[in-house]
Design a protein around this motif. Structure first.
Motif, mmCIF file in Angstrom:
data_model
loop_
_atom_site.group_PDB
_atom_site.id
_atom_site.type_symbol
_atom_site.label_atom_id
_atom_site.label_comp_id
_atom_site.label_asym_id
_atom_site.label_seq_id
_atom_site.Cartn_x
_atom_site.Cartn_y
_atom_site.Cartn_z
ATOM 1 N N ILE A 166 0.831 -1.252 -0.372
ATOM 2 C CA ILE A 166 -0.145 0.193 0.075
ATOM 3 C C ILE A 166 1.001 1.362 -0.106
ATOM 4 N N SER A 201 -8.332 4.733 6.445
ATOM 5 C CA SER A 201 -8.108 4.638 5.139
ATOM 6 C C SER A 201 -6.980 4.185 4.661
ATOM 7 N N ARG A 202 -6.870 3.370 3.552
ATOM 8 C CA ARG A 202 -5.470 3.067 3.022
ATOM 9 C C ARG A 202 -4.570 4.147 2.889
ATOM 10 N N VAL A 203 -5.293 5.420 2.457
ATOM 11 C CA VAL A 203 -4.279 6.701 2.328
ATOM 12 C C VAL A 203 -3.574 6.965 3.780
ATOM 13 N N GLU A 204 -4.278 6.835 4.835
ATOM 14 C CA GLU A 204 -3.735 7.104 6.235
ATOM 15 C C GLU A 204 -2.546 5.874 6.305
ATOM 16 N N ALA A 206 -0.814 4.595 4.300
ATOM 17 C CA ALA A 206 0.360 4.821 3.183
ATOM 18 C C ALA A 206 0.901 5.846 3.786
ATOM 19 N N VAL A 207 0.623 6.947 4.296
ATOM 20 C CA VAL A 207 1.242 8.089 5.113
ATOM 21 C C VAL A 207 1.841 7.618 6.234
#
Lengths: 215, 215
Positions: A166, A201-204, A206-207
């Motif tokens: 991810i 979320s996957r964005v979090e 990733a970050v």
DNA sequence: TCTGGTATACCACTAAAGTGGTAGGCGGGC
DNA sequence: GCCCGCCTACCACTTTAGTGGTATACCAGA
């Protein structure tokens, strides 16, 4: 420039220090201070006017600090080499300066002759760093290595693996192909690791992962 | 250990080099080589058996390289200080080693007396780095600073703003509320910046932005 | 003045992500 | 032997994300 000596702009709010540095620099016939400024705004103006080969920039300035100034200079497309010249051997400052695109970071307590040498190198495009900062730089790179163990512990190997993917920006479908499992299964793992990491979320994910240096 | 000298494990596939280093180390009564290994598997076994204060690890080894070995040692919860000892002054190797949690990175062409000093420091927990690597470390921190400028330039202020919010893990709806615009408009901006950055999803945007230090 | 870039908004649509539940196989520990 | 955690799989469903197009308004530069 009329001759082929390197042109230098000093940005520092201490007049005395500017005077001293200027005297030192002009002991070397290959370098010349073409302008001085005591704050960010003035500095940017001068930089645009003279387009110097090298800008020597102090970090501790009133109103707008050196890092901000550096960013602003870059925003304005000033192409000069910019070397930070400061008393701060603080890790955050060094890292911030380099990330903001500084071409060097020199400490004010350097020996004058070493400073001259470094400036000459900097003017030709070499990245110059006070040797005293070596260890600090290395630590900055290590940064987070061990702090994450707490959260990471609760994750299964598969979940860790998926987090890394991810953090490389991959979609569930791509991850599924890569791991030879179905997209549904990937979603299950994602669901579980979101719960464990308490992220939304996957964005979090990733970050977080990128900041932890997991990719 | 029976005495209070620092125990050291050598992991290197060159017997001659091990011999040389061992002799050198044992010129210092405060340090003692307690074990040697010629590959990763053997090295991990020895590390677990002797739990040395310090592990000196070569990078260029057959089968499993030094970085992998380092990671495996950490996985196995080996608590020894691990110092990489290699000929490679390659940036990737240095960065990879430090990110993998190395407590030092020393080059094999060091002066023997400097090496001894560094090892002593390392054994006490100090991060040791060959001075020759300073510039390289700084470059690694700068990483890709200017390569992206081209990309950034094409972005509108609004798009940059939204990138930062994405890089904080925010969803379109949240961004919309924050900026007092509709979710649809946010999507428009996202669509545009994806095109400009030639990325395929907001996750990739987030990863990119975090790596660029934009959040 | 016209053009082009920016910012906004709306629409319909497809694709991806995330949720909830059920379930089988597998290996390790009690 | 049984239970538990892990990995896998499938399903139906909701929510987000991303695409394509059209349109208005503003502003600045040619």
């Amino acid at each position: 420039m009329q001759d082929n000596s390197a042109s230098i702009l000093l940005i520092d709010d201490h007049p005395l220090l500017r005077k001293g540095v200027k005297q030192l620099i002009e002991m070397n016939p290959n370098m010349q201070v073409v302008a001085e400024a005591c704050n960010a705004v003035e500095g940017i103006k001068q930089a645009q006017k003279y387009d110097p080969d090298l800008i020597l920039l102090d970090l501790n300035m009133p109103e707008i600090n050196g890092i901000e100034t550096l960013k602003m200079l870059r925003e304005e497309n000033v192409s000069s080499r910019i070397v930070v010249f400061t008393v701060s051997d603080n890790e955050e400052d060094v890292v911030a300066a380099l990330k903001a695109g500084a071409d060097g970071y020199l400490l004010k307590d350097m020996e004058p002759e070493d400073l001259l040498t470094s400036l000459e190198q900097a003017a030709t495009g070499t990245l110059v760093i006070s040797p005293r900062l070596t260890t600090l730089l290395a630590q900055a790179l290590q940064s987070n290595k061990r702090s994450d163990k707490i959260d990471m512990q609760t994750l299964t190997p598969r979940e860790k693996q998926i987090i890394r993917l991810i953090a490389n920006g991959m979609a569930n479908k791509v991850i599924a192909r890569k791991l030879n499992i179905t997209e549904g299964t990937v979603k299950v793992h994602v669901k579980h690791l979101l719960k464990k990491l308490r992220l939304r979320s996957r964005v979090e994910v990733a970050v977080w992962a990128v900041q932890e240096g997991l990719n």
